[in-house]
Structure formats: structure tokens, C-alpha cells
Design a protein around this motif. Structure first.
Motif, PDB file in Angstrom:
ATOM      1  N   ALA A  31       0.805  -1.222   0.000  1.00  0.00           N
ATOM      2  CA  ALA A  31       0.000   0.000   0.000  1.00  0.00           C
ATOM      3  C   ALA A  31       0.841   1.276   0.000  1.00  0.00           C
ATOM      4  CB  ALA A  31      -0.935   0.016   1.207  1.00  0.00           C
ATOM      5  N   TYR A  32       2.153   1.133   0.134  1.00  0.00           N
ATOM      6  CA  TYR A  32       3.014   2.302   0.292  1.00  0.00           C
ATOM      7  C   TYR A  32       4.002   2.477  -0.837  1.00  0.00           C
ATOM      8  CZ  TYR A  32       1.244   2.612   5.038  1.00  0.00           C
ATOM      9  OH  TYR A  32       0.430   2.732   6.141  1.00  0.00           O
ATOM     10  N   ASN A  33       4.141   3.719  -1.272  1.00  0.00           N
ATOM     11  CA  ASN A  33       5.307   4.062  -2.063  1.00  0.00           C
ATOM     12  C   ASN A  33       6.533   3.916  -1.177  1.00  0.00           C
ATOM     13  OD1 ASN A  33       3.592   4.858  -4.197  1.00  0.00           O
ATOM     14  ND2 ASN A  33       3.500   6.963  -3.445  1.00  0.00           N
ATOM     15  N   MET A  34       7.615   3.434  -1.758  1.00  0.00           N
ATOM     16  CA  MET A  34       8.815   3.148  -0.975  1.00  0.00           C
ATOM     17  C   MET A  34      10.030   3.853  -1.564  1.00  0.00           C
ATOM     18  SD  MET A  34       7.858   1.138   1.505  1.00  0.00           S
ATOM     19  CE  MET A  34       9.455   0.579   2.097  1.00  0.00           C
ATOM     20  N   ILE A  51      10.009   4.030  -5.593  1.00  0.00           N
ATOM     21  CA  ILE A  51       9.159   3.136  -6.364  1.00  0.00           C
ATOM     22  C   ILE A  51       7.738   3.257  -5.822  1.00  0.00           C
ATOM     23  CG2 ILE A  51       9.729   1.125  -4.896  1.00  0.00           C
ATOM     24  CD1 ILE A  51       9.505  -0.567  -7.530  1.00  0.00           C
ATOM     25  N   THR A  52       6.789   3.423  -6.726  1.00  0.00           N
ATOM     26  CA  THR A  52       5.399   3.581  -6.306  1.00  0.00           C
ATOM     27  C   THR A  52       4.760   2.228  -6.051  1.00  0.00           C
ATOM     28  OG1 THR A  52       4.487   3.481  -8.539  1.00  0.00           O
ATOM     29  CG2 THR A  52       5.231   5.642  -7.751  1.00  0.00           C
ATOM     30  N   THR A  53       3.530   2.258  -5.545  1.00  0.00           N
ATOM     31  CA  THR A  53       2.803   1.017  -5.325  1.00  0.00           C
ATOM     32  C   THR A  53       2.601   0.276  -6.645  1.00  0.00           C
ATOM     33  OG1 THR A  53       0.718   2.229  -5.510  1.00  0.00           O
ATOM     34  CG2 THR A  53       1.603   1.898  -3.289  1.00  0.00           C
ATOM     35  N   ARG A  71      10.681  -4.040  -6.199  1.00  0.00           N
ATOM     36  CA  ARG A  71       9.970  -4.521  -5.022  1.00  0.00           C
ATOM     37  C   ARG A  71       9.255  -5.820  -5.343  1.00  0.00           C
ATOM     38  NH1 ARG A  71       5.939   0.145  -3.479  1.00  0.00           N
ATOM     39  NH2 ARG A  71       5.298  -1.353  -1.870  1.00  0.00           N
ATOM     40  N   ASP A  72       9.056  -6.624  -4.305  1.00  0.00           N
ATOM     41  CA  ASP A  72       8.299  -7.872  -4.401  1.00  0.00           C
ATOM     42  C   ASP A  72       7.235  -7.802  -3.318  1.00  0.00           C
ATOM     43  OD1 ASP A  72       7.292 -10.448  -4.255  1.00  0.00           O
ATOM     44  OD2 ASP A  72       9.228 -11.383  -4.687  1.00  0.00           O
ATOM     45  N   ASN A  96      12.677   3.049   3.479  1.00  0.00           N
ATOM     46  CA  ASN A  96      11.554   3.617   4.206  1.00  0.00           C
ATOM     47  C   ASN A  96      10.437   3.858   3.216  1.00  0.00           C
ATOM     48  OD1 ASN A  96       9.962   4.981   6.216  1.00  0.00           O
ATOM     49  ND2 ASN A  96      11.848   5.671   7.203  1.00  0.00           N
ATOM     50  N   THR A  97       9.285   4.185   3.724  1.00  0.00           N
ATOM     51  CA  THR A  97       8.234   4.652   2.842  1.00  0.00           C
ATOM     52  C   THR A  97       8.643   6.019   2.286  1.00  0.00           C
ATOM     53  OG1 THR A  97       7.104   5.592   4.756  1.00  0.00           O
ATOM     54  CG2 THR A  97       6.388   3.400   4.027  1.00  0.00           C
ATOM     55  N   ASN A  98       7.937   6.445   1.266  1.00  0.00           N
ATOM     56  CA  ASN A  98       8.175   7.776   0.718  1.00  0.00           C
ATOM     57  C   ASN A  98       6.837   8.494   0.642  1.00  0.00           C
ATOM     58  OD1 ASN A  98       9.358  10.010  -0.417  1.00  0.00           O
ATOM     59  ND2 ASN A  98       9.397   9.179  -2.481  1.00  0.00           N
ATOM     60  N   PRO A  99       6.606   9.476   1.519  1.00  0.00           N
ATOM     61  CA  PRO A  99       7.549  10.059   2.479  1.00  0.00           C
ATOM     62  C   PRO A  99       7.838   9.103   3.633  1.00  0.00           C
ATOM     63  CG  PRO A  99       5.372  10.964   2.842  1.00  0.00           C
ATOM     64  CD  PRO A  99       5.287  10.151   1.578  1.00  0.00           C
ATOM     65  N   PRO A 100       8.925   9.349   4.367  1.00  0.00           N
ATOM     66  CA  PRO A 100       9.309   8.456   5.469  1.00  0.00           C
ATOM     67  C   PRO A 100       8.238   8.358   6.542  1.00  0.00           C
ATOM     68  CG  PRO A 100      11.123   9.901   4.885  1.00  0.00           C
ATOM     69  CD  PRO A 100       9.910  10.406   4.152  1.00  0.00           C
TER      70      PRO A 100
END
Length: 119
Positions: A31-34, A51-53, A71-72, A96-100
Motif C-alpha cells: 500500500a506504500y510508495n517506498m 518506487i510507487t505502489t 519490489r516484491d 523507508n516509505t516515501n515520504p518516510p
């Protein structure tokens, strides 16, 4: 409890390659952009790859063409393939997520993984 655990760093020669891994738990990873971030001695932490969802990627100019983020979602894992490494890539790398810390109020960071590139 959220955990983001980075691994794969090390000492590598100029021009070498490394693959960093990030294992996420405690969040709905898909669910998160990373992002992959790095902090060199005496410098502020910076975002180097995103990297987006949906899998869309973007890179800082300094690493574009050399680093690849992926991502996997099935494994709650994220990766950073780093090629043509330069001494200026030396830093502690964090995921981390983006934003953190997008899942909550606060400022969570894992322990990071050290990347050192010798000239």
C-alpha cells in the motif's frame, strides 16, 4: 510493530556492484510508495530511488542509470541493485516509505546498511 531491515551492504571497489535488500514487516507493504535513502558522513539523508505502489520508479540524478530499485509485494521485500559504484556512493543506506514513516506520526528509521566504495 513496524520493522524495516536493510541488508547487503559492504566494501566494494570502484566500479563494482552490490544488491541491497529491505525486509518490511508490520505494515501493509503493497500500500506504500517506498524509497531508498542514504546518508554520507557530514551530509543530510537523501532519497536516491523511489518506487510507487504500481512499480513506477524514479532516481536521483547522481544514481540514474547505475541503480535499479525493485519490489516484491508478495514477499514484503524491496531491493536496490547498484552498479558502477563510485566512492561518492559511500554512505549508510536506509529503506523507508516515501515520504518516510508514512504509516504513522513519528520518525522511524532502521539501522541501515553501510556501503563503502574504495577508489
Amino acid at each position: 510493530q513496524v520493522q524495516l531491515v536493510e541488508s547487503g551492504g559492504g566494501l566494494v571497489q570502484f566500479g563494482g556492484s552490490l544488491r541491497l535488500s529491505c525486509a518490511a514487516s508490520g505494515i501493509i507493504f503493497r500500500a506504500y510508495n517506498m524509497g531508498w535513502y542514504r546518508q554520507a558522513p557530514g551530509k543530510q539523508r537523501e532519497l536516491v530511488a523511489h518506487i510507487t505502489t504500481g512499480g513506477t520508479t524514479d532516481y536521483a540524478a547522481s544514481v540514474k542509470g547505475r541503480f535499479t530499485i525493485s519490489r516484491d509485494n508478495a514477499k514484503n521485500m524491496m531491493y536496490l541493485h547498484m552498479n558502477s559504484l563510485k566512492p561518492e556512493d559511500t554512505a549508510v543506506y536506509y529503506c523507508n516509505t516515501n515520504p518516510p514513516t508514512a504509516w504513522a506520526l513519528g520518525n522511524y528509521w532502521g539501522q541501515g546498511t553501510q556501503v563503502t566504495v574504495s577508489s
